[in-house]
Design an enzyme around this catalytic site. Structure first.
Site, PDB file in Angstrom:
ATOM      1  N   THR A 157      91.024  -6.386   9.718  1.00 57.71           N
ATOM      2  CA  THR A 157      90.267  -6.899  11.214  1.00 57.71           C
ATOM      3  C   THR A 157      90.786  -6.295  12.408  1.00 57.71           C
ATOM      4  O   THR A 157      92.103  -5.975  12.428  1.00 57.71           O
ATOM      5  CB  THR A 157      90.333  -8.192  11.110  1.00 57.71           C
ATOM      6  OG1 THR A 157      89.561  -8.893  10.028  1.00 57.71           O
ATOM      7  CG2 THR A 157      89.902  -8.977  12.414  1.00 57.71           C
ATOM      8  N   ARG A 185      78.648 -14.479   3.423  1.00 58.35           N
ATOM      9  CA  ARG A 185      80.266 -15.069   3.809  1.00 58.35           C
ATOM     10  C   ARG A 185      80.734 -14.952   5.154  1.00 58.35           C
ATOM     11  O   ARG A 185      80.475 -13.717   5.604  1.00 58.35           O
ATOM     12  CB  ARG A 185      81.074 -14.738   2.770  1.00 58.35           C
ATOM     13  CG  ARG A 185      82.499 -15.297   2.858  1.00 58.35           C
ATOM     14  CD  ARG A 185      83.309 -14.282   3.753  1.00 58.35           C
ATOM     15  NE  ARG A 185      84.863 -14.490   3.969  1.00 58.35           N
ATOM     16  CZ  ARG A 185      85.576 -14.046   4.715  1.00 58.35           C
ATOM     17  NH1 ARG A 185      85.275 -13.080   5.681  1.00 58.35           N
ATOM     18  NH2 ARG A 185      86.819 -14.293   4.764  1.00 58.35           N
ATOM     19  N   VAL A 186      81.084 -15.549   6.023  1.00 58.52           N
ATOM     20  CA  VAL A 186      81.583 -15.689   7.339  1.00 58.52           C
ATOM     21  C   VAL A 186      82.942 -16.013   7.156  1.00 58.52           C
ATOM     22  O   VAL A 186      83.168 -17.307   6.680  1.00 58.52           O
ATOM     23  CB  VAL A 186      80.587 -16.120   8.130  1.00 58.52           C
ATOM     24  CG1 VAL A 186      81.201 -16.071   9.825  1.00 58.52           C
ATOM     25  CG2 VAL A 186      79.130 -15.676   8.095  1.00 58.52           C
ATOM     26  N   GLY A 187      83.787 -15.335   7.835  1.00 60.54           N
ATOM     27  CA  GLY A 187      85.411 -15.662   8.029  1.00 60.54           C
ATOM     28  C   GLY A 187      85.624 -16.173   9.409  1.00 60.54           C
ATOM     29  O   GLY A 187      84.719 -16.840  10.101  1.00 60.54           O
ATOM     30  N   ASP A 188      86.858 -16.082   9.860  1.00 63.58           N
ATOM     31  CA  ASP A 188      87.321 -16.752  10.895  1.00 63.58           C
ATOM     32  C   ASP A 188      86.745 -15.963  12.315  1.00 63.58           C
ATOM     33  O   ASP A 188      86.825 -16.393  13.285  1.00 63.58           O
ATOM     34  CB  ASP A 188      88.858 -16.748  11.175  1.00 63.58           C
ATOM     35  CG  ASP A 188      89.544 -15.409  10.989  1.00 63.58           C
ATOM     36  OD1 ASP A 188      89.030 -14.963   9.700  1.00 63.58           O
ATOM     37  OD2 ASP A 188      90.177 -14.939  11.689  1.00 63.58           O
ATOM     38  N   THR A 208      93.962 -12.269  12.619  1.00 62.30           N
ATOM     39  CA  THR A 208      93.528 -11.378  11.435  1.00 62.30           C
ATOM     40  C   THR A 208      94.196 -11.971  10.103  1.00 62.30           C
ATOM     41  O   THR A 208      95.211 -12.444  10.200  1.00 62.30           O
ATOM     42  CB  THR A 208      94.011 -10.044  11.463  1.00 62.30           C
ATOM     43  OG1 THR A 208      93.994  -9.293  10.376  1.00 62.30           O
ATOM     44  CG2 THR A 208      95.744  -9.886  12.137  1.00 62.30           C
ATOM     45  N   GLY A 209      93.669 -11.617   9.088  1.00 64.28           N
ATOM     46  CA  GLY A 209      93.802 -12.200   7.841  1.00 64.28           C
ATOM     47  C   GLY A 209      92.951 -12.896   6.914  1.00 64.28           C
ATOM     48  O   GLY A 209      91.780 -12.671   7.163  1.00 64.28           O
ATOM     49  N   GLY A 211      90.577 -15.237   6.152  1.00 60.89           N
ATOM     50  CA  GLY A 211      89.593 -15.959   6.975  1.00 60.89           C
ATOM     51  C   GLY A 211      89.427 -17.443   6.706  1.00 60.89           C
ATOM     52  O   GLY A 211      89.551 -18.223   7.613  1.00 60.89           O
TER      53      GLY A 211
HETATM   54  N1  GLY Z   1      89.853 -12.291   9.124  1.00 65.72           N
HETATM   55  C1  GLY Z   1      88.650 -11.669   8.712  1.00 65.72           C
HETATM   56  C2  GLY Z   1      87.988 -12.276   7.634  1.00 65.72           C
HETATM   57  O1  GLY Z   1      88.477 -12.945   6.792  1.00 65.72           O
HETATM   58  O2  GLY Z   1      86.488 -12.234   7.489  1.00 65.72           O
END
Ligand code: GLY
Length: 288
Positions: A157, A185-188, A208-209, A211
């Site tokens: 990211t 799927r959606v992350g942070d 970053t990392g 999510g």
């Molecule tokens: N940090 C990015 C994700 O997990 O989508």
């Protein structure tokens, strides 16, 4: 008008492979810092600066955002991005978008429009059309490197935080997510408070990392609360990473700039490409 000393920090993700040749990463980070710094140096807004820095990384195929994003389990690109300005706490975000070269620019246009904060999927693509954000063929975003699934040489990211001469702090984050993620799927990264946060009286953060872990601990906002207590950005970032590992049960990293223009960064992984610039530097400082 307030005249503050501007500052900029960018990251290229906490998932970079430390055994890989770092020159490509360094070039990408340098380009992003140069794009954002050109805006701040000329008295421009922190919002435009973080957009410019993140756009440069979205264009660079080595980073997991825009062109070069990792692929879903179906072999498609689905991208997430967010941006926030710390004076009025306005923000914009998009998730699960395809066929947009610069998701961060769409997030910014949504923030500027001001009616809604967060659009996903087809609705986000429709907003791009209406707001004049360029669309592209989704296939243009898929690189050969990702097609061959060389995940081990992919950085993560991307994000940027800036303080401008007016004292405005802005933060932005953009990602293709995690390799092989299930479609939808959606992350942070597009979640305000988790992947991105900015409050000009305090600071700005981009994460970053993992999510799911970052969401668990609401990392970006949490880091600013820690910063409020410690007043030292590097220490605040390290404490926030400890929270991510211990309470969130995941790995990653974050970057930060406080209201004085002091930068901080920390990660639990072995490499997170970072670049910084302030008037005290004659060239971007790349501490990796
Ligand atoms: N940090 C990015 C994700 O997990 O989508």
């Amino acid at each position: 008008m307030t005249s503050r000393v501007p500052a900029l920090i960018v990251h290229g993700g906490a998932g970079a492979d430390p055994t890989d040749d770092p020159d490509e990463l360094r070039d990408g980070i340098r380009q992003a810092v140069a794009a954002g710094w050109a805006v701040l140096r000329d008295g421009g807004s922190a919002v435009i600066a973080v957009e410019a820095a993140v756009c440069a990384l979205e264009d660079h195929p080595r980073f997991n955002a825009g062109r070069g994003s990792v692929l879903t389990a179906d072999g498609t690109v689905e991208m997430d991005a967010s941006i926030m300005e710390g004076d009025g706490l306005m923000n914009g975000a998009v998730a699960c978008v395809t066929g947009i070269r610069h998701p961060v620019s769409l997030a910014k246009r949504i923030m500027e429009e001001g009616r809604h904060s967060f659009f996903v999927g087809e609705g986000a693509r429709a907003r791009a059309r209406e707001l004049g954000v360029p669309l592209c063929d989704p296939a243009e975003l898929v690189t050969e490197r990702q097609r061959r699934r060389l995940e081990s040489i992919q950085a993560g990211t991307v994000g940027a935080v800036a303080l401008d001469r007016r004292g405005l702090i802005a933060a932005a984050t953009s990602t293709g997510g995690i390799p092989g993620k299930l479609p939808g799927r959606v992350g942070d990264s597009p979640l305000i408070g988790c992947g991105t946060y900015a409050e000009s009286t305090l600071g700005g953060v981009s994460c970053t990392g993992d999510g799911e872990a970052i969401i668990r601990v609401v990392l970006a906002r949490r880091a600013l609360d820690i910063l409020k207590a410690t007043t030292e950005p590097r220490h605040a970032c390290q404490v926030a990473v400890d929270v991510l590992v211990e309470e969130g049960r995941g790995g990653g990293g974050l970057i930060c700039i406080d209201w004085k223009g002091q930068a901080g960064w920390a990660q639990s992984t072995s490499l997170m490409p970072v670049g910084l610039m302030s008037p005290g530097h004659s060239a971007p400082f790349l501490p990796f």
